[in-house]
Design an enzyme around this catalytic site. Structure first.
Site, PDB file in Angstrom:
ATOM      1  CE1 TYR A  58      13.169 -11.843  21.413  1.00 37.22           C
ATOM      2  CE2 TYR A  58      15.463 -11.177  21.431  1.00 37.22           C
ATOM      3  CZ  TYR A  58      14.391 -11.750  20.786  1.00 37.22           C
ATOM      4  OH  TYR A  58      14.565 -12.242  19.527  1.00 37.22           O
TER       5      TYR A  58
HETATM    6  N1  LIG Z   1      12.299 -13.879  15.087  1.00 38.31           N
HETATM    7  C1  LIG Z   1      13.311 -13.468  15.808  1.00 38.31           C
HETATM    8  O1  LIG Z   1      13.741 -12.349  15.658  1.00 38.31           O
HETATM    9  C2  LIG Z   1      13.970 -14.388  16.788  1.00 38.31           C
HETATM   10  C3  LIG Z   1      13.338 -15.559  17.215  1.00 38.31           C
HETATM   11  C4  LIG Z   1      14.015 -16.384  18.074  1.00 38.31           C
HETATM   12  C5  LIG Z   1      15.299 -16.071  18.494  1.00 38.31           C
HETATM   13  N2  LIG Z   1      15.897 -14.908  18.095  1.00 38.31           N
HETATM   14  C6  LIG Z   1      17.264 -14.544  18.544  1.00 38.31           C
HETATM   15  O2  LIG Z   1      18.094 -15.670  18.343  1.00 38.31           O
HETATM   16  C7  LIG Z   1      18.772 -15.934  19.564  1.00 38.31           C
HETATM   17  C8  LIG Z   1      19.204 -17.381  19.590  1.00 38.31           C
HETATM   18  O3  LIG Z   1      18.071 -18.231  19.751  1.00 38.31           O
HETATM   19  P1  LIG Z   1      17.950 -19.078  21.088  1.00 38.31           P
HETATM   20  O4  LIG Z   1      18.063 -18.150  22.260  1.00 38.31           O
HETATM   21  O5  LIG Z   1      16.771 -19.934  20.980  1.00 38.31           O
HETATM   22  O6  LIG Z   1      19.325 -19.874  21.072  1.00 38.31           O
HETATM   23  P2  LIG Z   1      19.873 -21.326  20.842  1.00 38.31           P
HETATM   24  O7  LIG Z   1      21.320 -21.105  21.084  1.00 38.31           O
HETATM   25  O8  LIG Z   1      19.437 -21.945  19.575  1.00 38.31           O
HETATM   26  O9  LIG Z   1      19.207 -22.233  22.007  1.00 38.31           O
HETATM   27  C9  LIG Z   1      19.226 -21.839  23.314  1.00 38.31           C
HETATM   28  C10 LIG Z   1      18.576 -22.916  24.187  1.00 38.31           C
HETATM   29  O10 LIG Z   1      19.471 -24.006  24.364  1.00 38.31           O
HETATM   30  C11 LIG Z   1      19.888 -24.078  25.749  1.00 38.31           C
HETATM   31  N3  LIG Z   1      21.349 -24.236  25.740  1.00 38.31           N
HETATM   32  C12 LIG Z   1      22.259 -23.337  25.287  1.00 38.31           C
HETATM   33  N4  LIG Z   1      23.507 -23.835  25.431  1.00 38.31           N
HETATM   34  C13 LIG Z   1      23.383 -25.075  25.968  1.00 38.31           C
HETATM   35  C14 LIG Z   1      24.331 -26.061  26.334  1.00 38.31           C
HETATM   36  N5  LIG Z   1      25.639 -25.876  26.149  1.00 38.31           N
HETATM   37  N6  LIG Z   1      23.855 -27.216  26.851  1.00 38.31           N
HETATM   38  C15 LIG Z   1      22.524 -27.422  27.013  1.00 38.31           C
HETATM   39  N7  LIG Z   1      21.585 -26.507  26.685  1.00 38.31           N
HETATM   40  C16 LIG Z   1      22.007 -25.336  26.161  1.00 38.31           C
HETATM   41  C17 LIG Z   1      19.494 -22.765  26.386  1.00 38.31           C
HETATM   42  O11 LIG Z   1      19.186 -22.935  27.753  1.00 38.31           O
HETATM   43  P3  LIG Z   1      20.182 -22.400  28.943  1.00 38.31           P
HETATM   44  O12 LIG Z   1      19.768 -21.007  29.260  1.00 38.31           O
HETATM   45  O13 LIG Z   1      19.915 -23.375  30.023  1.00 38.31           O
HETATM   46  O14 LIG Z   1      21.594 -22.488  28.421  1.00 38.31           O
HETATM   47  C18 LIG Z   1      18.252 -22.396  25.559  1.00 38.31           C
HETATM   48  O15 LIG Z   1      17.102 -23.060  26.013  1.00 38.31           O
HETATM   49  C19 LIG Z   1      17.778 -15.487  20.629  1.00 38.31           C
HETATM   50  O16 LIG Z   1      18.354 -15.366  21.901  1.00 38.31           O
HETATM   51  C20 LIG Z   1      17.331 -14.196  20.031  1.00 38.31           C
HETATM   52  O17 LIG Z   1      18.302 -13.194  20.267  1.00 38.31           O
HETATM   53  C21 LIG Z   1      15.250 -14.084  17.240  1.00 38.31           C
END
Ligand SMILES: NC(=O)c1ccc[n+]([C@@H]2O[C@H](COP(=O)([O-])OP(=O)(O)OC[C@H]3O[C@@H](n4cnc5c(N)ncnc54)[C@H](OP(=O)(O)O)[C@@H]3O)[C@@H](O)[C@H]2O)c1
Length: 314
Positions: A58
């Site tokens: 990341y």
């Molecule tokens: N295979 C793996 O190991 C793997 C793969 C994927 C993810 N992960 C982990 O899982 C974590 C969570 O996944 P994710 O980051 O995709 O998180 P998520 O919480 O499912 O989605 C985040 C997305 O939604 C947007 N968002 C968040 N809050 C919002 C709100 N209140 N209103 C509108 N848009 C909003 C964010 O953009 P903004 O920045 O604009 O808020 C971002 O684009 C990752 O950060 C990572 O640590 C692990």
């Protein structure tokens, strides 16, 4: 903030965890400065979050290390390494010795001498025998040396939407914590993974609670098209203009509903929220600490998406 025990680790973790990857990478993906990303981590800690998930891939480990250096003993860090150099799927997998070299790099970037949860990142089913034979023994050695406290594995949800890897990995008992993709459009982990993690007392981090499909209208359309194409959705049951409009009842909208859906799923311990925006973070932490969705909405979701296992919502 509510706290839970993370499976067999016994750790008391906040039900909301800060995800430092995904499409935001603490805002590094869209131009946040390092100082702005550090401020997101500080805001998370001030809201009571004690669990941070990052990864070598990341590019946010240094930011996390800098942000937590004065309170390292009060927070827990989950980080990861893949068994192949990131982005090189045909490369030779790392040996156990090479994985330990990767671990030293994680420690260096984080500026710490131990990692609470060290995960094999984005593992797929075919790689599992190799990891069990070569990588797990190396990680056990690192645990004995005090460099990592617990072993974890994360799935590659984008290509493994029905959890083939985790459904084989959990029963091996090698992993203290797993990271699974689970959201209201694809709740298949309920039967394929969470049943097993609860039986084996394995802790669970949830990823993809919101992602693009539940935070962006185009992302939602793409996901619904994909589910329909897989023959898992009767589109005529949805309002064309506002397909998930029914979720507005008793919620602050789809994002709020999406986090609450995951938070109250039995077996999920930590719901990760990934953002570079402090206002979003505050809203999301509030959602994750709210009560379950109205039972009418849950019944409708079950009827529409209960059998879906074909999308991640990426
Ligand atoms: N295979 C793996 O190991 C793997 C793969 C994927 C993810 N992960 C982990 O899982 C974590 C969570 O996944 P994710 O980051 O995709 O998180 P998520 O919480 O499912 O989605 C985040 C997305 O939604 C947007 N968002 C968040 N809050 C919002 C709100 N209140 N209103 C509108 N848009 C909003 C964010 O953009 P903004 O920045 O604009 O808020 C971002 O684009 C990752 O950060 C990572 O640590 C692990």
């Amino acid at each position: 903030m509510h706290y839970k025990t993370l499976g067999r680790t016994g750790l008391s973790v906040s039900v909301a965890g800060l995800g430092c990857g995904g499409h935001s990478r603490l805002g590094q993906a869209y131009g946040n400065t390092v100082e702005q990303s550090i401020a997101v981590v500080h805001a998370a800690l001030d809201l009571g979050i004690n669990w941070i998930d990052t990864a070598a891939a990341y590019g946010t480990e240094k930011i996390v290390g800098e942000a937590v250096k004065d309170r390292r003993d009060r927070i827990m860090i989950s980080t990861k390494t893949a068994i192949l150099p990131w982005g090189q799927p045909s490369a030779k997998p790392y040996s156990g010795v090479e994985i330990l070299e990767q671990l030293e790099k994680n420690l260096g970037r984080l500026g710490t001498d131990y990692i609470d949860l060290y995960n094999v990142h984005g593992l797929v089913h075919e790689q599992l025998p190799y990891v069990n034979a070569e990588i797990v023994p190396a990680l056990i050695k690192a645990r004995e040396q005090g460099k990592i406290r617990f072993l974890g594995v994360t799935e590659h949800f984008g290509s493994d939407t029905n959890h083939k890897m985790l459904s084989a990995a959990v029963p091996t008992n090698a992993w203290d914590v797993v990271m699974v993709g689970f959201n209201l459009l694809n709740p298949s982990a309920r039967r394929n993974v969470l049943r097993l993690t609860q039986a084996h007392n394995v802790g669970v981090q949830d990823m993809f609670a919101v992602r693009r499909a539940l935070s962006n209208a185009d992302g939602l359309k793409e996901a619904l098209d994909q589910i329909e194409k897989a023959g898992q959705l009767d589109r005529s049951k949805l309002d064309t203009a506002d397909p998930l409009g029914f979720l507005n009842e008793g919620t602050d909208g789809i994002v709020d509903a999406a986090y609450r859906f995951c938070r109250h799923e039995p077996g999920i311990d930590i719901v990760l929220t990934g953002t570079g925006n402090i206002d979003h973070l505050k809203e999301n932490v509030n959602s994750i600490n709210r009560g379950p969705l109205p039972s009418k909405s849950l019944a409708r979701l079950e009827e529409l998406f209960g059998q879906v296992d074909s999308v991640s919502g990426n």
